[in-house]
Scaffold this active site. Structure first.
Site, PDB file in Angstrom:
ATOM      1  N   ARG A 257       1.021  -6.097  -6.369  1.00 35.03           N
ATOM      2  CA  ARG A 257       1.452  -4.761  -5.955  1.00 35.03           C
ATOM      3  C   ARG A 257       0.245  -4.057  -5.348  1.00 35.03           C
ATOM      4  NH1 ARG A 257      -0.516  -1.346  -9.947  1.00 35.03           N
ATOM      5  NH2 ARG A 257      -0.386  -2.059 -12.104  1.00 35.03           N
ATOM      6  N   HIS A 261       0.717   1.411 -10.267  1.00 37.59           N
ATOM      7  CA  HIS A 261       1.930   1.095 -11.017  1.00 37.59           C
ATOM      8  C   HIS A 261       3.054   2.076 -10.662  1.00 37.59           C
ATOM      9  CE1 HIS A 261       4.426  -0.218 -14.346  1.00 37.59           C
ATOM     10  NE2 HIS A 261       4.511   1.018 -14.774  1.00 37.59           N
ATOM     11  N   TYR A 270      -8.758   0.305 -13.386  1.00 30.25           N
ATOM     12  CA  TYR A 270      -8.680  -1.043 -13.942  1.00 30.25           C
ATOM     13  C   TYR A 270      -8.717  -2.170 -12.906  1.00 30.25           C
ATOM     14  CZ  TYR A 270      -3.682  -0.308 -12.866  1.00 30.25           C
ATOM     15  OH  TYR A 270      -2.491  -0.019 -12.247  1.00 30.25           O
TER      16      TYR A 270
END
Length: 375
Positions: A257, A261, A270
Site C-alpha cells: 500500500r 493505513h 514505522y
C-alpha cells in the site's frame, strides 16, 4: 508432504515490472481482451482511490483506507467470479473490488462516510458488506459457501483479507472448516507488508503466508500482487478448482500500500520513504500499460476513453458525497426493532420535543430579527 499443496519459492509472475513477459508452464497469460479490461479497471481504480482520498480531506468521508498500489488485486478479484452465481466477501480496503462488481460508487462509500445504512443491496450485487473487524468476514464467507454447497448451488466465494487478518483466530477457524468440509471458497490474502504499523516479520515466522495452507490440507500459492495478469490467472485457477468440488485454496498476493493505513495514520513513524519509493517501479498500472503499449493493444485513443470513464466514475462519487442528505431523526428509532418498545417510544418523544422546541425558538428569533430590521 504433498508438494502439490506447497506454494512456489517465488511468486507467480507473468508480466515483469518493465512490461516484458515471463513464461509460465502452469498459469497462462490472459488474452488481450481480458488484459485491456483489467487495464480499464486499474485506471478507474486509481482515479477512484485518488477521489476518495480528496473527499476525506474535504470532510465528506469520515475515513478512507486507500488501496493505491494494490489495485491489481482489487481488479482481478472482481473479474474472476461469475456475476450470476459467485459472491465476494470484502474488507474495508476493498472498495475498488466492490465497484468492479457493479456496486455504484456512492453506495460503496456509505459506510466510510459514516452513514448508519449498510450502503448497498448485497443480494443484488452478490457482494457482502464490508468488514471492518479483521477476519470476521472469513467465517461468514465459509459459512455462506458451505450453505451453498449443501443446497447444491453452483457458487464459489472469494474471501478477501490482509496479512494482519492471518494473525486472528477467525482466519484459522475459517481455513480449517473450509478444508475439512471441502467448501468452495478461495482465501485471497493481500499481503501489503503491514498490519497498520506491525510488519509481517512480527506476525509470522512461516516462509510465506501461503505456506500456512498445507497445515489445513489445502493448496497455497504465491503471486505477484502488482501483476494483474498473474493475479487473474492464479485466482481463476483457484476458482475453477473450488467450482469443480476440489475444495478451498489460499492465494497470497505480494503487494504494497503506497499510502498510509488510513487518513488517520502516520506511516512515516514505522516505514522509511526509501522503502515506499522502491515500490513505485512496481506500480501495477504502469506495468500493464507498458506491456499493452509494447504489443500494440493500447493506444492514445483507448487511453483517453478509459481516462474519461474513470473521470465519470469520480464525478459520480464526488457529486453524491457533496450532496447533503435529508435526514429523518426518527430513523434512529424506526429500525432498531420490528416493534418499537415503550422505552424507544419514550426516547423518541423526548427527542421530538427537543427538536420542536429548538425549531420554535429559532422561528421566534428569526421573527424578532425581521421586526428589528423593519423599524
Amino acid at each position: 508432504m504433498n508438494d502439490d499443496m506447497l506454494p512456489r519459492d517465488e511468486a507467480v509472475q507473468l508480466i515483469a515490472p518493465d512490461g516484458t513477459l515471463t513464461e509460465d508452464a502452469d498459469y497462462p497469460l490472459p488474452d488481450r481482451g481480458a488484459l485491456l479490461d483489467a487495464y480499464r479497471g486499474l485506471v478507474e481504480g486509481r482515479r477512484f482511490n485518488d477521489q476518495a482520498s480528496a473527499l476525506v480531506r474535504q470532510g465528506r468521508l469520515a475515513v478512507y483506507p486507500s488501496s493505491h498500489g494494490q489495485e491489481a488485486c482489487q481488479v482481478a478479484a472482481a473479474r474472476v467470479l461469475d456475476g450470476a452465481a459467485d459472491w465476494l466477501f470484502p474488507t474495508y480496503r476493498d472498495a475498488v473490488a466492490i465497484i468492479g462488481r457493479g456496486v455504484p460508487p456512492a453506495e460503496t462509500m456509505v459506510l466510510l462516510a459514516g452513514d448508519w445504512h449498510s450502503g448497498y443491496d448485497v443480494r443484488a450485487h452478490r457482494v457482502a458488506t464490508q468488514s471492518t473487524p479483521l477476519a470476521t468476514q472469513l467465517l461468514h464467507a465459509v459459512g455462506f459457501a458451505y450453505a451453498a454447497k449443501r443446497r447444491g448451488d453452483d457458487t464459489v466465494v472469494l474471501a478477501l483479507c490482509g496479512d494482519g487478518a492471518t494473525s486472528e483466530g477467525d482466519f484459522h477457524e475459517a481455513m480449517n472448516f473450509a478444508s475439512v468440509f471441502r467448501v468452495p471458497v478461495v482465501f485471497f490474502v493481500q499481503n501489503n507488508g503491514f498490519a497498520i504499523s506491525v510488519p509481517l516479520s512480527r506476525q509470522t515466522a512461516a516462509p510465506s503466508l501461503a505456506h500456512k495452507a498445507i497445515g489445513y490440507g489445502m493448496p497455497g500459492q504465491r503471486v505477484d500482487g502488482n501483476d494483474v495478469a498473474a493475479v487473474l490467472s492464479v485466482l481463476s485457477a483457484a476458482v475453477r478448482r473450488a467450482r469443480a468440488g476440489d475444495g478451498p485454496t489460499l492465494v497470497e498476493a505480494h503487494t504494497y500500500r503506497m499510502l498510509a493505513h488510513t487518513n488517520a495514520d502516520d506511516d512515516t513513524r514505522y516505514r522509511e520513504r526509501a522503502e515506499v519509493q522502491a515500490w513505485v517501479e512496481r506500480d501495477p498500472l504502469r506495468r500493464l500499460r507498458t506491456h499493452l503499449r509494447a504489443v500494440g493493444a493500447l493506444d492514445d485513443e483507448i487511453e483517453a476513453r478509459f481516462a474519461a470513464d474513470a473521470e465519470t466514475l469520480a464525478t459520480e462519487l464526488r457529486t453524491a458525497l457533496n450532496t447533503d442528505a435529508d435526514l429523518d431523526p426518527e430513523d434512529l428509532f424506526r429500525f432498531v426493532t420490528a416493534t418499537r418498545s415503550p422505552l424507544l417510544e419514550e426516547q423518541w418523544a423526548m427527542l421530538r420535543g427537543e427538536i420542536e422546541r429548538t425549531a420554535a425558538a429559532s422561528g421566534q428569533a428569526e421573527s424578532a430579527s425581521r421586526e428589528g430590521a423593519s423599524r
